[in-house]
Design an enzyme around this catalytic site. Structure first.
Site, PDB file in Angstrom:
ATOM      1  CE1 TYR A 219     -45.869 -21.990  90.264  1.00  0.00           C
ATOM      2  CE2 TYR A 219     -47.682 -23.262  91.179  1.00  0.00           C
ATOM      3  CZ  TYR A 219     -47.141 -22.055  90.796  1.00  0.00           C
ATOM      4  OH  TYR A 219     -47.880 -20.906  90.951  1.00  0.00           O
TER       5      TYR A 219
HETATM    6  O1  LIG Z   1     -56.202 -29.861  80.344  1.00  0.00           O
HETATM    7  C1  LIG Z   1     -56.332 -30.028  81.560  1.00  0.00           C
HETATM    8  C2  LIG Z   1     -55.760 -29.153  82.511  1.00  0.00           C
HETATM    9  C3  LIG Z   1     -55.925 -29.430  83.840  1.00  0.00           C
HETATM   10  N1  LIG Z   1     -56.648 -30.494  84.253  1.00  0.00           N
HETATM   11  C4  LIG Z   1     -56.843 -30.777  85.673  1.00  0.00           C
HETATM   12  O2  LIG Z   1     -57.467 -29.664  86.274  1.00  0.00           O
HETATM   13  C5  LIG Z   1     -57.000 -29.527  87.617  1.00  0.00           C
HETATM   14  C6  LIG Z   1     -56.461 -28.130  87.795  1.00  0.00           C
HETATM   15  O3  LIG Z   1     -55.273 -28.020  87.014  1.00  0.00           O
HETATM   16  P1  LIG Z   1     -54.663 -26.612  86.590  1.00  0.00           P
HETATM   17  O4  LIG Z   1     -53.486 -26.907  85.734  1.00  0.00           O
HETATM   18  O5  LIG Z   1     -55.736 -25.758  86.020  1.00  0.00           O
HETATM   19  O6  LIG Z   1     -54.256 -25.970  87.957  1.00  0.00           O
HETATM   20  P2  LIG Z   1     -53.345 -26.540  89.161  1.00  0.00           P
HETATM   21  O7  LIG Z   1     -54.266 -26.900  90.275  1.00  0.00           O
HETATM   22  O8  LIG Z   1     -52.440 -27.607  88.695  1.00  0.00           O
HETATM   23  O9  LIG Z   1     -52.430 -25.290  89.520  1.00  0.00           O
HETATM   24  C7  LIG Z   1     -52.963 -24.000  89.400  1.00  0.00           C
HETATM   25  O10 LIG Z   1     -53.400 -23.535  90.632  1.00  0.00           O
HETATM   26  C8  LIG Z   1     -52.454 -23.110  91.572  1.00  0.00           C
HETATM   27  C9  LIG Z   1     -51.590 -22.081  90.921  1.00  0.00           C
HETATM   28  O11 LIG Z   1     -50.654 -21.579  91.799  1.00  0.00           O
HETATM   29  C10 LIG Z   1     -50.927 -22.658  89.704  1.00  0.00           C
HETATM   30  O12 LIG Z   1     -50.112 -21.682  89.121  1.00  0.00           O
HETATM   31  C11 LIG Z   1     -51.951 -23.076  88.747  1.00  0.00           C
HETATM   32  O13 LIG Z   1     -51.388 -23.639  87.599  1.00  0.00           O
HETATM   33  C12 LIG Z   1     -55.963 -30.619  87.826  1.00  0.00           C
HETATM   34  O14 LIG Z   1     -56.580 -31.710  88.404  1.00  0.00           O
HETATM   35  C13 LIG Z   1     -55.533 -30.989  86.417  1.00  0.00           C
HETATM   36  O15 LIG Z   1     -55.091 -32.299  86.252  1.00  0.00           O
HETATM   37  C14 LIG Z   1     -57.217 -31.347  83.335  1.00  0.00           C
HETATM   38  O16 LIG Z   1     -57.872 -32.320  83.692  1.00  0.00           O
HETATM   39  N2  LIG Z   1     -57.038 -31.101  82.019  1.00  0.00           N
END
Ligand SMILES: O=c1ccn([C@@H]2O[C@H](COP(=O)(O)OP(=O)(O)O[C@H]3OC[C@@H](O)[C@H](O)[C@H]3O)[C@@H](O)[C@H]2O)c(=O)[nH]1
Length: 411
Positions: A219
């Site tokens: 991504y």
């Molecule tokens: O069910 C979940 C979802 C997410 N998480 C954690 O929460 C944190 C944030 O994850 P998210 O999927 O919400 O967000 P991300 O940081 O991966 O990316 C996000 O932020 C940047 C944007 O540009 C992306 O489009 C967006 O998805 C990560 O550490 C992930 O592992 C969980 O622990 N459980």
């Protein structure tokens, strides 16, 4: 000349043509004089319409800003961030065209916007896929966009590691199609949705715009490629470009009209906010915290959560301040990092639900810690985040979630 009110009083049918004009249905049995009057009236009407063409264009052909209204194409405007941006633009009296293939977005969000702004010439929705270059070129030919805000993209870090080609294709190829159309049709401004994921896992926090971009998941890599295409193109173009690198977007419209409604079938890849709300609503048995052994304060990942209302405000400021032959690159975040555990606690308070939490191994593609230094955007665009209370942002989002248990299908 025969007036429309007289025509109506004679029992003849009229229908609106827009721009205050109406189409007059000819009398079926008229005399020669009547026919002459009709021909003269229609000829006069045609001349008038040609002279004022922009006011009479069909609903799929909006005008450029000659009439003083800036026309913005919002790709992905049926999605979470795109729909909030469209709402803000419409509130600020911009003319908006949304293009979306509804693969991730919701028609319900578009319907909400159409209900709020029903006046002709304010908002149009075009169902199209940005991968279809011919369709995109037709849209640009039939309209006259002053600016493009390019939101449309797949955007789940986890999914990108499982289906990288989808990400490389959707993000790079579709951006190329948009860029080609922008170039061919001489659109003056482009605001691009980029991400903190392009930085990867930098050594130094907070992240400034010149922090080296070393993305670690497909991504982030695809978004970096799209940035590079835009930057290379902009070198020989008069276009004004703004690249906004978002951190983690949360919240929803404070007036409760729009919200975040990810597709249920993509739940397994979902973002932390969606997962928390699903757990609070009982749609899933609990929240899975993915990774507790990161080198952070409490072992969970640290992110910079930015409210969507602030984010769209940054877009409007970027649009207003974009200058020809110039590229602005900005982090859009609060400057504050919060761990996943902190996020979950805030979510429990915001929802009033003691969400069950399970701790799982790391999710592929995740980086331990990212948070922004938002000084540059404050200095150049006079923007800073106003909604920095995580719990309050989640409370606003939760209100919408509670009243929309099935997303936009509930409305
Ligand atoms: O069910 C979940 C979802 C997410 N998480 C954690 O929460 C944190 C944030 O994850 P998210 O999927 O919400 O967000 P991300 O940081 O991966 O990316 C996000 O932020 C940047 C944007 O540009 C992306 O489009 C967006 O998805 C990560 O550490 C992930 O592992 C969980 O622990 N459980």
């Amino acid at each position: 000349m025969l007036s429309f009110s007289r025509a109506r009083s004679q029992g003849r049918n009229t229908r609106p043509l827009g721009g205050g004009m109406e189409y007059l249905e000819p009398k079926r049995k008229s005399n020669v004089m009547g026919k002459i009057i009709l021909v003269v009236s229609l000829t006069a009407l045609c001349i008038f319409m040609l002279k004022h063409a922009s006011s009479f264009t069909s609903p799929t052909a909006f005008s450029r800003s000659e009439d003083g209204v800036t026309h913005v194409l919002v790709t992905g405007g049926a999605g979470y961030i795109g729909s909030h941006a469209a709402l803000r633009l419409l509130k600020d009296s911009y003319r908006v065209t949304i293009v979306d293939n509804l693969s991730r977005g919701n028609l319900g969000a578009v319907k909400v916007l159409q209900g709020l702004f029903p006046e002709p010439g304010r908002l149009q929705f075009i169902y199209a896929d940005l991968g279809d270059a011919k369709a995109v070129d037709k849209i640009f030919s039939e309209n006259a966009f002053d600016a493009v805000m390019h939101f449309a993209a797949v955007a789940y870090v986890g999914e990108s590691t499982l289906d990288p080609l989808k990400y490389y294709h959707n993000i790079t190829s579709n951006t190329l199609v948009v860029l080609e159309a922008v170039a061919r049709h001489k659109v003056k401004k482009l605001i691009y949705s980029s991400t903190c994921a392009t930085y990867g896992e930098p050594d130094k926090m907070p992240i400034v715009e010149v922090t080296p971009q070393v993305p670690i998941n497909p991504y982030g890599k695809a978004k970096k490629m799209a940035e590079d295409m835009i930057l290379d193109f902009s070198k020989n173009s008069d276009m004004a470009v703004m690249i906004l690198r978002y951190f983690n977007v949360i919240g929803s419209d404070p007036e409760g009209r729009l919200g975040e409604a990810p597709k249920p079938e993509l739940r397994e890849h979902g973002r932390i906010s969606g997962a928390c709300f699903d757990a609070a609503r009982g749609v899933i048995p609990g929240l899975q915290v993915k990774g507790t052994d990161y080198k952070t304060g409490d072992g969970t990942c640290v992110r910079d959560y930015i409210d969507v209302t602030d984010l769209v405000d940054a877009h409007v400021k970027a649009l207003e301040k974009a200058k020809p032959r110039n590229v602005g690159i900005y982090n859009v975040g609060t400057g504050k990092g919060r761990s996943v555990k902190e996020f979950v606690e805030a979510c429990k308070k915001a929802t009033g639900v003691d969400i069950k939490v399970d701790f799982l191994p790391r999710r592929p593609g995740d980086y331990a810690e990212v948070y922004s230094d938002p000084a540059k955007i404050l200095r150049d665009l006079n923007w800073s985040a106003r909604y920095t209370n995580l719990q309050e942002s989640l409370e606003v989002a939760w209100k919408w979630q509670k009243t929309h248990p099935h997303g936009y299908a509930s409305s």
